[in-house]
Structures are given as structure tokens and as C-alpha cells.
Design an enzyme around this catalytic site. Structure first.
Site, short mmCIF file in Angstrom:
data_model
loop_
_atom_site.label_atom_id
_atom_site.label_comp_id
_atom_site.label_asym_id
_atom_site.label_seq_id
_atom_site.Cartn_x
_atom_site.Cartn_y
_atom_site.Cartn_z
N GLY A 63 0.92 -1.34 -0.06
CA GLY A 63 0.06 -0.02 -0.03
C GLY A 63 1.05 1.27 -0.06
N THR A 101 7.36 -2.89 10.77
CA THR A 101 6.98 -1.88 11.25
C THR A 101 5.40 -1.66 10.95
OG1 THR A 101 7.34 -0.83 9.04
CG2 THR A 101 9.20 -0.35 10.56
N ARG A 149 2.49 -4.38 12.19
CA ARG A 149 1.81 -4.72 13.32
C ARG A 149 2.64 -6.18 14.10
NH1 ARG A 149 0.64 -0.55 13.54
NH2 ARG A 149 -1.56 0.35 13.70
N GLU A 163 2.88 -5.95 22.53
CA GLU A 163 3.58 -4.61 23.02
C GLU A 163 3.08 -4.13 24.24
OE1 GLU A 163 3.60 -0.32 20.38
OE2 GLU A 163 3.98 -2.29 19.42
N HIS A 190 8.15 1.75 18.78
CA HIS A 190 7.01 2.20 18.22
C HIS A 190 6.83 3.72 17.82
CE1 HIS A 190 2.65 0.73 17.30
NE2 HIS A 190 2.99 1.86 16.34
#
Length: 319
Positions: A156, A237, A239, A268, A286
Site C-alpha cells: 500500500g 513496522t 503490526r 506490545e 513504536h
């Protein structure tokens, strides 16, 4: 009476000023995460919720907010923290911030690729610890990037931005996703569409840019990681749960994978046991979208969504 907007964590200065002109804005002061019970107590009676990816928006929370809640506006591109069906049932709009963090996240992904391949964090630690006592012919040997093959899983906006950066290093580019890109765009970016197994087997670097869905949960598990070259490097980077982190640690410990660079984690902020002790990984907290420019744009987009909902209009980024 002015509508009430609750903001679950403080954000960069500026975007909330427009909201304050038309609504009562309540901000949870302090950057600690509100627990489910605390969050349900704070949202009672509000008209709009300015929430973050760390906030679980489920039916119980929507019930606690009450029938006047018009919008749940996520300060993120991802929205796996929101129960969209529960929002639909209650007529509550749910929104995100698409496109706004494309470049900053691609920057972090490529920075992780460079840092992991060339062992930059290890070198920094060595110098700071006073262990650098002069150049050596075999010190911190890493992997070249120029001319290698990068496999992009999920092409994307961010995946395409990653491809543009990789072209500057003369990398060959493979990608996979549910459907191929438009032919002209694929050719423009120098991308070749392949299936997942082919991408894993042929890539020197793999970068994850797919959303987290039931189909992509543990997309890279034991069988998939076993297809990687021993000298391959994995970058995530997207999920955390896209990768089976426990199996990844096993592969890294056994030198069945050269390295990994992560900005997101399966549970996380907790890490899989053993991950933090590995030298062949670079671990970030993150920060993919953590630039002043991106976070300000994200805030403005959330405010645009909330203002539209408060005026009875369809928010521009309705999910």
C-alpha cells in the site's frame, strides 16, 4: 450546551485548539495508559472520543459512553483496537488517519534495514562502552544493501514508499499482497509481483507493511520463517502479531536468520523472552510516525473527523 470531547492521552500542541473553540475538550493529563475501568468512567456522557491505538474500543466502552456518543476518532492509521461492528450497531462513526504517516514510517523501516544490516547499534554500544580500541579487519562485519533483493509484504502507501527508497540503493524489488498493483504503478516502482513463498525464498531483506487482520495474524510463523535465507533480515513496522515472535527468537538464536529490525511487537510493549538479549536485532519503541510534522498532521486529521461528526456530517475518514 457545548459538546464534550475526551482525549485519552496528550498530543502535540496545536490541533486541539480548533476543537476547544467549539467544544469542551477534556484531556487525560499524563502519558500513562488508562485501564479499561478508568477509560469507561472517563467517557461517560461524552459526544466524541479522541482515542489512540493503545485504547481498546469495545461494546462495553461504547455502552459506558452513552447514546450521545457520535464518533470514535483514532489517532492512528491502524484500527484493530476498535470494534467496528459494535460502532455500526450503535450508529457511532469510527475514523482513522490514512496516508498521513506514510513517509515517516517508510523512513523508520529503511532506517531499521540499514541499522540492522550494518550493525550500527552494536557499533554505537561498543564505542560508548569504551570497547573500541582501533580498526580491525573483521570487526562488526555486516551485509551490503546495494544490489540486494527486498521483499515487501503489503504494498500500500507505506510499502510503495519503502520501494521508492530501496530503488535509490539499486535493490531488486519483489512484493506480495492479495491483489497485484495496477500494472503502470508496479512498472514505475520497479516491482515484481510474486506469491509469499517465492518472496520469502528469494529476498535478502523482507519488510512488512500489511494490516493486522485474522488472515495476517502470524503470517510469518515457523513454516514461513523456515523459507528465509539464513543471511536474510526481517523488518517489521506494521503490526507485531503479523510475526510469531517466539519462533522468530528461536530462529535468531539459532543463526537461522541473520537479523531483525522491529518497531512493533506481538504483545506490545512486552517482548518475547530472549528478544532483548539478542545482538542481531534492532528494537525501537513504536516510533514509526514520531516526527513533529507527522504527529501534527495526524492530530489535525482527527480534529477534522470529530468536527464533521459534531456537525452531523460524514467524517472524511470514516471506516
Amino acid at each position: 450546551m457545548r459538546p464534550t470531547v475526551f482525549v485519552t492521552r496528550p498530543i502535540i500542541q496545536g490541533p486541539l485548539d480548533r476543537l476547544a473553540a467549539v467544544a469542551e475538550v477534556q484531556v487525560h493529563e499524563g502519558d500513562e495508559l488508562l485501564g479499561p475501568d478508568e477509560l469507561r468512567a472517563r467517557v461517560a456522557g461524552i459526544d466524541a472520543l479522541f482515542c489512540h491505538l493503545t485504547d481498546r474500543i469495545d461494546d462495553a466502552l461504547l455502552e459506558a459512553a452513552g447514546p450521545q456518543l457520535r464518533i470514535v476518532a483514532n489517532y492512528a492509521v491502524g484500527y484493530n483496537n476498535i470494534d467496528l461492528e459494535a460502532c455500526r450497531r450503535r450508529g457511532v462513526a469510527a475514523t482513522n488517519t490514512p496516508g498521513v504517516l506514510t513517509e515517516s514510517t517508510a523512513d523508520i523501516a529503511f532506517a531499521l534495514l540499514l541499522a540492522t544490516a550494518r550493525r550500527l547499534v552494536e557499533g554505537d554500544r561498543m564505542v560508548r562502552a569504551g570497547q573500541f580500541d582501533g580498526w580491525g579487519p573483521q570487526m562488526l562485519l555486516g551485509h551490503e544493501i546495494a544490489g540486494k533483493t527486498l521483499g515487501i509484504i503489503g504494498c500500500g502507501r507505506i510499502g510503495q514508499a519503502m520501494a521508492r527508497r530501496a530503488r535509490g540503493f539499486g535493490m531488486s524489488l519483489l512484493y506480495t499482497q492479495r491483489r497485484p498493483l495496477d500494472g503502470d504503478l508496479g512498472r514505475e516502482l520497479g516491482l515484481s509481483y510474486v506469491d509469499l513463498d517465492t518472496l520469502l525464498a528469494q529476498s535478502d531483506f523482507i519488510s512488512l507493511h500489511c494490516p493486522l487482520t485474522p488472515e495476517t495474524h502470524h503470517l510469518l510463523g515457523r513454516a514461513q520463517l523456515a523459507r528465509l535465507k539464513p543471511e536474510a533480515i526481517l523488518i517489521n513496522t506494521a503490526r507485531g502479531p503479523v510475526v510469531d515472535e517466539k519462533v522468530l527468537v528461536e530462529f535468531l538464536q539459532g543463526k537461522r536468520l541473520a537479523g531483525a529490525g522491529f518497531d512493533v511487537y506481538e504483545e506490545e510493549p512486552r517482548l518475547a523472552p530472549g528478544l532483548a538479549e539478542l545482538d542481531n536485532v534492532v528494537l525501537l519503541p513504536h516510533i514509526g510516525s514520531a516526527t513533529f510534522e507527522t504527529r501534527r498532521r495526524m492530530g489535525e486529521m482527527v480534529v477534522d473527523n470529530i468536527l464533521a461528526a459534531l456537525q452531523g456530517l460524514r467524517p472524511p475518514n470514516a471506516l
